[in-house]
Design an enzyme around this catalytic site. Structure first.
Site, PDB file in Angstrom:
ATOM      1  N   THR A   1       0.844  -1.194   0.000  1.00  0.00           N
ATOM      2  CA  THR A   1       0.000   0.000   0.000  1.00  0.00           C
ATOM      3  C   THR A   1       0.880   1.244   0.000  1.00  0.00           C
ATOM      4  O   THR A   1       1.869   1.316   0.727  1.00  0.00           O
ATOM      5  CB  THR A   1      -0.939   0.024   1.225  1.00  0.00           C
ATOM      6  OG1 THR A   1      -1.837  -1.083   1.146  1.00  0.00           O
ATOM      7  CG2 THR A   1      -1.756   1.306   1.273  1.00  0.00           C
TER       8      THR A   1
ATOM      9  N   PHE B   1       1.056   5.162   0.865  1.00  0.00           N
ATOM     10  CA  PHE B   1       0.438   6.197   1.687  1.00  0.00           C
ATOM     11  C   PHE B   1       1.016   7.555   1.311  1.00  0.00           C
ATOM     12  O   PHE B   1       2.174   7.645   0.882  1.00  0.00           O
ATOM     13  CB  PHE B   1       0.736   5.967   3.176  1.00  0.00           C
ATOM     14  CG  PHE B   1       0.131   4.711   3.741  1.00  0.00           C
ATOM     15  CD1 PHE B   1      -1.061   4.751   4.452  1.00  0.00           C
ATOM     16  CD2 PHE B   1       0.761   3.484   3.579  1.00  0.00           C
ATOM     17  CE1 PHE B   1      -1.619   3.599   4.981  1.00  0.00           C
ATOM     18  CE2 PHE B   1       0.208   2.330   4.105  1.00  0.00           C
ATOM     19  CZ  PHE B   1      -0.983   2.380   4.812  1.00  0.00           C
TER      20      PHE B   1
END
Length: 286
Positions: free
Chosen positions: A173, A175
């Site tokens: 992921t 961010f």
């Protein structure tokens, strides 16, 4: 001196919480129920920064953020890439054969389909991964498991029954770190990313012409997303990431050309590229 507070969406033990611990080990994570709450905490000064997921290598973009971020008036000052490792957990003393169902965020369930099928258990969608861990801990039901992080298992006192159960090893992921004020990284300070939003003028081939300058000036565009503005099918805003600093000669020319064909343009951030980008490029070249 008080600790810097960093807002995130989710409950203690969420992947966003882990990203904060890794990127800012001395900061105080501030859990927020929704993305809107997290962005409001930054805007109001309750939090100094925010750690917000923007895209995942398996699930794609985090849709809410592409709508909320441009309208928030906040700025990107950094990025962080977090490899996502999912753990299957349950209340203490539970055995794998006891489990009848598993709860987690819809993306986590989708990223762990193989083990869910193999165990023959029923997936149940929960608002978030860490929240599902907290819920099953409170219910103390050995028939229900959760998929969440190691940190969540530790916080809520759960046993990990199966480790690193994600289907794809590359599950990562990305961010972005948000702040109230812009803080541009210095030109020439290493690999940089410039993020901006724009709306093209209502002309034939306007998008093609607006982006042509990036190709002719040798600028690498790593992300281009489109989304509707205020629910209008014919008002499209674009969100883009490019390599480089706006004062770099090539990027400056490309932006100048983009502005000519755009009715709106705003730089959201100029920040250091995370080292993960370099390892990904090398992997791609092999």
């Amino acid at each position: 001196m008080s600790k810097m507070k960093i807002a995130f969406q989710g409950e203690p033990g969420a992947n966003s919480h882990i990203a904060i611990v890794e990127a800012y080990p001395d900061a105080e994570p501030l859990p927020c129920a929704t993305f809107e709450d997290a962005l409001s905490a930054i805007s109001s000064g309750e939090a100094d920064l925010g750690m917000i997921p923007i895209e995942n290598s398996v699930a794609g973009r985090v849709a809410d953020i592409h709508h909320l971020l441009p309208a928030s008036g906040l700025f990107i000052i950094g990025e962080w890439f977090l490899p996502v490792r999912h753990q299957l957990m349950a209340v203490k003393g539970t055995k794998l054969e006891d489990i009848k169902s598993v709860e987690s965020h819809v993306h986590a369930l989708g990223q762990c389909r193989r083990i869910i099928r193999k165990l023959g258990i029923k997936p149940i969608v929960h608002a978030d991964t860490a929240g599902s861990a907290r819920d099953i801990s409170e219910r103390n039901d050995k028939g229900v498991a959760a998929i969440a992080s190691r940190l969540a298992a530790k916080i809520y006192g759960l046993d990990i029954l199966a480790e690193d159960i994600e289907d794809e090893a590359h599950n990562t992921t990305r961010f972005v770190v948000l702040a109230r004020e812009p803080k541009w990284a210095a030109q020439g300070s290493g690999p940089l990313v410039t993020t901006f939003v724009f709306r093209v003028r209502n002309l034939p081939a306007a998008l093609y012409k607006a982006l042509g300058g990036f190709a002719t000036n040798g600028v690498n565009m790593t992300k281009l997303e489109s989304y509707m503005v205020d629910g209008n099918f014919f008002a499209t805003q674009f969100y883009a990431d490019v390599d480089g600093h706006p004062d770099d000669k090539g990027l400056a020319f490309a932006i100048e050309e983009l502005k000519f064909f755009s009715r709106e343009f705003r730089i959201v951030g100029v920040y250091p590229g995370h080292p993960f980008r370099a390892t990904f490029s090398e992997t791609q070249q092999d």
